[in-house]
Design a protein around this motif. Sequence first.
Motif, PDB file in Angstrom:
ATOM      1  N   ALA A 241       0.826  -1.212   0.000  1.00  0.00           N
ATOM      2  CA  ALA A 241       0.000   0.000   0.000  1.00  0.00           C
ATOM      3  C   ALA A 241       0.858   1.259   0.000  1.00  0.00           C
ATOM      4  O   ALA A 241       0.396   2.337  -0.394  1.00  0.00           O
ATOM      5  N   PHE A 242       2.109   1.133   0.430  1.00  0.00           N
ATOM      6  CA  PHE A 242       3.050   2.256   0.416  1.00  0.00           C
ATOM      7  C   PHE A 242       3.918   2.234  -0.850  1.00  0.00           C
ATOM      8  O   PHE A 242       4.881   2.992  -0.955  1.00  0.00           O
ATOM      9  N   GLY A 243       3.596   1.336  -1.783  1.00  0.00           N
ATOM     10  CA  GLY A 243       4.353   1.237  -3.016  1.00  0.00           C
ATOM     11  C   GLY A 243       5.671   0.511  -2.873  1.00  0.00           C
ATOM     12  O   GLY A 243       6.576   0.677  -3.705  1.00  0.00           O
ATOM     13  N   LEU A 244       5.803  -0.322  -1.838  1.00  0.00           N
ATOM     14  CA  LEU A 244       7.054  -1.017  -1.565  1.00  0.00           C
ATOM     15  C   LEU A 244       6.836  -2.524  -1.551  1.00  0.00           C
ATOM     16  O   LEU A 244       5.704  -3.008  -1.384  1.00  0.00           O
ATOM     17  N   ARG A 253       6.804  -0.688   9.065  1.00  0.00           N
ATOM     18  CA  ARG A 253       6.205  -0.797  10.392  1.00  0.00           C
ATOM     19  C   ARG A 253       6.907   0.116  11.392  1.00  0.00           C
ATOM     20  O   ARG A 253       6.274   0.808  12.201  1.00  0.00           O
ATOM     21  N   ALA A 254       8.216   0.163  11.334  1.00  0.00           N
ATOM     22  CA  ALA A 254       8.971   0.988  12.273  1.00  0.00           C
ATOM     23  C   ALA A 254       8.652   2.475  12.097  1.00  0.00           C
ATOM     24  O   ALA A 254       8.471   3.203  13.085  1.00  0.00           O
ATOM     25  N   GLU A 255       8.565   2.939  10.848  1.00  0.00           N
ATOM     26  CA  GLU A 255       8.279   4.354  10.610  1.00  0.00           C
ATOM     27  C   GLU A 255       6.833   4.702  10.941  1.00  0.00           C
ATOM     28  O   GLU A 255       6.551   5.774  11.490  1.00  0.00           O
ATOM     29  N   VAL A 256       5.910   3.817  10.597  1.00  0.00           N
ATOM     30  CA  VAL A 256       4.506   4.043  10.957  1.00  0.00           C
ATOM     31  C   VAL A 256       4.359   4.098  12.478  1.00  0.00           C
ATOM     32  O   VAL A 256       3.679   4.981  13.027  1.00  0.00           O
ATOM     33  N   ALA A 339      -5.126  10.261  14.211  1.00  0.00           N
ATOM     34  CA  ALA A 339      -3.678  10.092  14.070  1.00  0.00           C
ATOM     35  C   ALA A 339      -3.358   9.101  12.951  1.00  0.00           C
ATOM     36  O   ALA A 339      -2.446   9.339  12.139  1.00  0.00           O
ATOM     37  N   PHE A 340      -4.073   7.980  12.890  1.00  0.00           N
ATOM     38  CA  PHE A 340      -3.877   7.019  11.801  1.00  0.00           C
ATOM     39  C   PHE A 340      -4.113   7.707  10.453  1.00  0.00           C
ATOM     40  O   PHE A 340      -3.361   7.500   9.493  1.00  0.00           O
ATOM     41  N   GLU A 341      -5.197   8.481  10.376  1.00  0.00           N
ATOM     42  CA  GLU A 341      -5.509   9.169   9.114  1.00  0.00           C
ATOM     43  C   GLU A 341      -4.411  10.159   8.730  1.00  0.00           C
ATOM     44  O   GLU A 341      -4.030  10.260   7.547  1.00  0.00           O
ATOM     45  N   LYS A 342      -3.876  10.880   9.695  1.00  0.00           N
ATOM     46  CA  LYS A 342      -2.808  11.833   9.414  1.00  0.00           C
ATOM     47  C   LYS A 342      -1.559  11.114   8.922  1.00  0.00           C
ATOM     48  O   LYS A 342      -0.900  11.559   7.965  1.00  0.00           O
ATOM     49  N   VAL A 343      -1.234   9.997   9.551  1.00  0.00           N
ATOM     50  CA  VAL A 343      -0.064   9.224   9.133  1.00  0.00           C
ATOM     51  C   VAL A 343      -0.250   8.734   7.698  1.00  0.00           C
ATOM     52  O   VAL A 343       0.671   8.798   6.869  1.00  0.00           O
ATOM     53  N   TRP A 344      -1.439   8.247   7.386  1.00  0.00           N
ATOM     54  CA  TRP A 344      -1.699   7.746   6.031  1.00  0.00           C
ATOM     55  C   TRP A 344      -1.622   8.882   5.004  1.00  0.00           C
ATOM     56  O   TRP A 344      -1.108   8.704   3.897  1.00  0.00           O
ATOM     57  N   GLN A 345      -2.102  10.053   5.356  1.00  0.00           N
ATOM     58  CA  GLN A 345      -2.038  11.188   4.445  1.00  0.00           C
ATOM     59  C   GLN A 345      -0.591  11.574   4.126  1.00  0.00           C
ATOM     60  O   GLN A 345      -0.306  12.131   3.057  1.00  0.00           O
ATOM     61  N   ASN A 346       0.298  11.267   5.028  1.00  0.00           N
ATOM     62  CA  ASN A 346       1.715  11.602   4.841  1.00  0.00           C
ATOM     63  C   ASN A 346       2.536  10.367   4.471  1.00  0.00           C
ATOM     64  O   ASN A 346       3.736  10.289   4.761  1.00  0.00           O
ATOM     65  N   ARG A 347       1.907   9.435   3.784  1.00  0.00           N
ATOM     66  CA  ARG A 347       2.564   8.157   3.478  1.00  0.00           C
ATOM     67  C   ARG A 347       3.759   8.330   2.532  1.00  0.00           C
ATOM     68  O   ARG A 347       4.704   7.532   2.589  1.00  0.00           O
ATOM     69  N   ASP A 348       3.744   9.339   1.676  1.00  0.00           N
ATOM     70  CA  ASP A 348       4.890   9.536   0.787  1.00  0.00           C
ATOM     71  C   ASP A 348       6.151   9.844   1.590  1.00  0.00           C
ATOM     72  O   ASP A 348       7.240   9.341   1.285  1.00  0.00           O
ATOM     73  N   ASP A 349       6.003  10.668   2.620  1.00  0.00           N
ATOM     74  CA  ASP A 349       7.153  10.964   3.480  1.00  0.00           C
ATOM     75  C   ASP A 349       7.610   9.710   4.228  1.00  0.00           C
ATOM     76  O   ASP A 349       8.819   9.466   4.372  1.00  0.00           O
ATOM     77  N   LEU A 350       6.636   8.922   4.692  1.00  0.00           N
ATOM     78  CA  LEU A 350       6.997   7.696   5.418  1.00  0.00           C
ATOM     79  C   LEU A 350       7.687   6.701   4.493  1.00  0.00           C
ATOM     80  O   LEU A 350       8.622   6.003   4.910  1.00  0.00           O
ATOM     81  N   THR A 351       7.232   6.621   3.258  1.00  0.00           N
ATOM     82  CA  THR A 351       7.875   5.731   2.289  1.00  0.00           C
ATOM     83  C   THR A 351       9.330   6.136   2.076  1.00  0.00           C
ATOM     84  O   THR A 351      10.242   5.291   2.058  1.00  0.00           O
ATOM     85  N   ARG A 352       9.571   7.431   1.920  1.00  0.00           N
ATOM     86  CA  ARG A 352      10.936   7.919   1.742  1.00  0.00           C
ATOM     87  C   ARG A 352      11.797   7.582   2.954  1.00  0.00           C
ATOM     88  O   ARG A 352      12.945   7.128   2.826  1.00  0.00           O
ATOM     89  N   LEU A 353      11.244   7.781   4.153  1.00  0.00           N
ATOM     90  CA  LEU A 353      11.993   7.476   5.368  1.00  0.00           C
ATOM     91  C   LEU A 353      12.262   5.982   5.502  1.00  0.00           C
ATOM     92  O   LEU A 353      13.348   5.563   5.913  1.00  0.00           O
ATOM     93  N   ALA A 354      11.263   5.155   5.173  1.00  0.00           N
ATOM     94  CA  ALA A 354      11.414   3.702   5.310  1.00  0.00           C
ATOM     95  C   ALA A 354      12.488   3.163   4.387  1.00  0.00           C
ATOM     96  O   ALA A 354      13.274   2.281   4.764  1.00  0.00           O
ATOM     97  N   THR A 355      12.560   3.683   3.152  1.00  0.00           N
ATOM     98  CA  THR A 355      13.562   3.173   2.201  1.00  0.00           C
ATOM     99  C   THR A 355      14.972   3.629   2.565  1.00  0.00           C
ATOM    100  O   THR A 355      15.955   3.001   2.143  1.00  0.00           O
ATOM    101  N   ALA A 356      15.089   4.714   3.332  1.00  0.00           N
ATOM    102  CA  ALA A 356      16.412   5.200   3.732  1.00  0.00           C
ATOM    103  C   ALA A 356      16.823   4.725   5.126  1.00  0.00           C
ATOM    104  O   ALA A 356      17.970   4.940   5.535  1.00  0.00           O
ATOM    105  N   LEU A 357      15.924   4.038   5.815  1.00  0.00           N
ATOM    106  CA  LEU A 357      16.176   3.669   7.197  1.00  0.00           C
ATOM    107  C   LEU A 357      17.238   2.578   7.328  1.00  0.00           C
ATOM    108  O   LEU A 357      17.192   1.575   6.616  1.00  0.00           O
ATOM    109  N   THR A 358      18.179   2.786   8.229  1.00  0.00           N
ATOM    110  CA  THR A 358      19.082   1.702   8.626  1.00  0.00           C
ATOM    111  C   THR A 358      18.335   0.871   9.649  1.00  0.00           C
ATOM    112  O   THR A 358      18.164   1.280  10.806  1.00  0.00           O
TER     113      THR A 358
END
Length: 364
Positions: A241-244, A253-256, A339-358
């Motif tokens: 759902a996050f395109g990953l 999961r960690a970023e969410v 809060a869940f809705e706000k996180v989902w609305q900002n999913r593009d930012d979370l996707t970017r963070l998740a792909t860069a996360l160590t």
Amino acid sequence: MVVSNGTATLSLTLAAVGIEPGDEVIVPALSFVATAAAPMHLLAVPVFVAIDPDTFNMTPAVVEAAMARVRAIVVVHLHGLPADMDEINAVARRHGLPVVEDAAQAHNAHYRGRPAGAIGTIGTLSLNVSKNLATCGEGCLVTTDDEGLARRVAPLRQFGELSGTGTPRTYIPHMLGWNNKPHAIQPAFTRSQLRRFPADLLRRERNIRPFLDRIADLPGFLATHPLLDQHILRFRGDPAAFGLDDRYMGPVRAEVQRALRAEGVPATPYQSMPLPTQHMFRAAHGFDAWLWRLAGTRTQPGGPDAFPAVFRVIEDSFATQEAHLHPDAGPLLAHYASAFEKVWQNRDDLTRLATALTYTPPWE
């Protein structure tokens, strides 16, 4: 019958059904540690089995496959989701084994019209302050329709003494028992809670249903079997759902989880590693170490290859714990949903963070 706490009750019930040192007891690889510690308190060997990734519970097939020196089965209704009791009971009957229900998280859960804790040979329902039905601190109920088992549990919880209602205490033990009787306030408090329980359930339903309905509109969060009186509400992140792809299920999961916590939602893991990988079950010293050295004791696997479903559930899911159980939690749950809705609305930012996360998995 009331016992001092849930962990003690599991040991008592296993002793009552005849578990002895060296016996094997089937337990799920995903549960609270007490489920597998209880057999070890009797110097019996927990045999870990896999779970269904959808319900988090053991299945009849894995129970059947684990048979060897097994003398009992401990079934956990994790988070209040009932296990497949008819089929597990059928396996147990074929092998002449008792089934102990660990219904610590399953007050008011029903399986095919029957209450959890009343389907196996004997059941336990924790009254810990965090549970759906709570006493003041600790406590646990034992349920069985076998009078012989009930008569064995009673002396085991009080030094092995035989006594009954209105009978003077003799202080003479007839077997080796424990001091696991409850404080008088615990059952009194539980009786009071039981009177309010039906009304509290209705209030919880009015709170939880709107919350879960709002979450259902967010494709990135999968509520797992959203029963209205679950002990713990567990959500699985969907990387697709996050395109990953699945490589990022842990980072997503960690970023969410981090984003939800920043919004005031107590999103936390439920268990960070499978039971068979935990140190107390793999120790080379101490009280329990000799169990793994007994002749005929099978090796306890613990890696991802042995329990892939357990590792995946730990990797991609988080829980909101027990905040929803309070009958007046409606406004809080509305805030959580926002809060869940706000996180989902900002999913593009979370996707970017998740792909860069160590990223390091929870069990490491």
